[in-house]
Enzyme design. Structure first.
Site, PDB file in Angstrom:
ATOM      1  N   CYS A  70       0.872  -1.177   0.000  1.00  0.00           N
ATOM      2  CA  CYS A  70       0.000   0.000   0.000  1.00  0.00           C
ATOM      3  C   CYS A  70       0.905   1.221   0.000  1.00  0.00           C
ATOM      4  CB  CYS A  70      -0.882  -0.019   1.245  1.00  0.00           C
ATOM      5  SG  CYS A  70      -1.877   1.466   1.506  1.00  0.00           S
ATOM      6  N   CYS A 180      -0.354   4.028  -6.345  1.00  0.00           N
ATOM      7  CA  CYS A 180      -1.309   3.345  -5.469  1.00  0.00           C
ATOM      8  C   CYS A 180      -1.562   1.968  -6.055  1.00  0.00           C
ATOM      9  CB  CYS A 180      -2.614   4.142  -5.371  1.00  0.00           C
ATOM     10  SG  CYS A 180      -3.939   3.294  -4.452  1.00  0.00           S
TER      11      CYS A 180
END
Length: 259
Positions: A70, A180
């Site tokens: 992440c 992302c």
């Protein structure tokens, strides 16, 4: 070796999927923090606390290395995680260095969540790679929401991306860096909008390379891989959810081929 992966949601599957491919025969744990997704609109302190809880859970399950799959959690919490835990903690880094290495004379556009875009870690990366003058940044928080709603190719997704990317002259860009892991699901739609010469780059290969180096993990081709999934701290056993996770992984196989 048992290796843990965690993300706010399903984006981190894109990283684990490649790890399974390159490190077959190992055991993999995937933690999606469904009760707190998305991270990108939370405060830094909240993300740090969520991240510590997730890594603690994975280590308690026997993980000998943990991948923070992440970008937002890496940006906000990687320093605190490495200070707190003794196992290797591997984070995500946007592929800015790779974009700069293209040396095509064009600019780079980095898309990510608001926390990552505003975070010190990304700006230090831009300086370190001499990309500050040639990189533009764009926060796309709604893409995470779309991904978590299983909405990858809808009219709303296309309209959102076209509207946001219209802020830039896309002919000026030689690369689009995905900051992302959720954004990997949208490579096909992005490919439709971007100029033909623009390469779509993610940081997955660099993360897996670092995982191998820091953990000593190797492929065990003679063994089958074992994978367990957790939504927050609840193990995913329902057939419907396991089938859905398999669908995501299949889509990611296709997306990895699109640049």
């Amino acid at each position: 070796m048992k290796i843990g992966f965690f993300d706010s949601g399903i984006g981190g599957l894109s990283v684990m999927n490649e790890a399974i491919r390159q490190l077959s025969g190992n055991e993999f744990l995937f933690f999606a923090d469904k009760k707190n997704v998305p991270y990108g609109t939370k405060t830094k302190d909240e993300v740090i606390n969520f991240s510590i809880e997730a890594v603690s859970f994975l280590i308690d399950l026997g993980a000998k290395a943990v991948v923070v799959a992440c970008n937002t959690a890496t940006s906000a919490a990687i320093v605190e995680l490495r200070a707190k835990f003794s196992v290797p903690i591997i984070g995500m880094e946007p592929a800015v260095k790779r974009a700069v290495s293209l040396k095509d004379g064009k600019k780079t556009l980095v898309i990510a969540t608001p926390i990552t875009i505003a975070g010190q870690k990304l700006h230090e990366l831009l300086v370190r790679t001499n990309a500050s003058e040639v990189a533009d940044l764009l926060a796309l928080p709604r893409l995470v929401e779309f991904a978590e709603s299983y909405e990858f190719e809808s009219r709303r997704v296309r309209e959102y991306l076209k509207s946001e990317l219209a802020k830039f002259d896309l002919s000026e860009y030689g690369s689009l860096v995905l900051g992302c892991t959720h954004f990997n699901y949208f490579k096909d739609t992005l490919r439709e909008i971007l100029a033909p010469q623009t390469k779509i780059l993610d940081g997955i290969d660099g993360t897996i390379k670092r995982l191998k180096s820091e953990s000593g993990a190797v492929s065990l081709a003679d063994k089958s891989s074992k994978v367990e999934y957790f939504y927050s701290k609840q193990k995913v056993n329902q057939r419907k959810e396991l089938d859905r996770l398999a669908m995501y992984l299949k889509r990611l196989d296709v997306m990895r081929e699109i640049e």
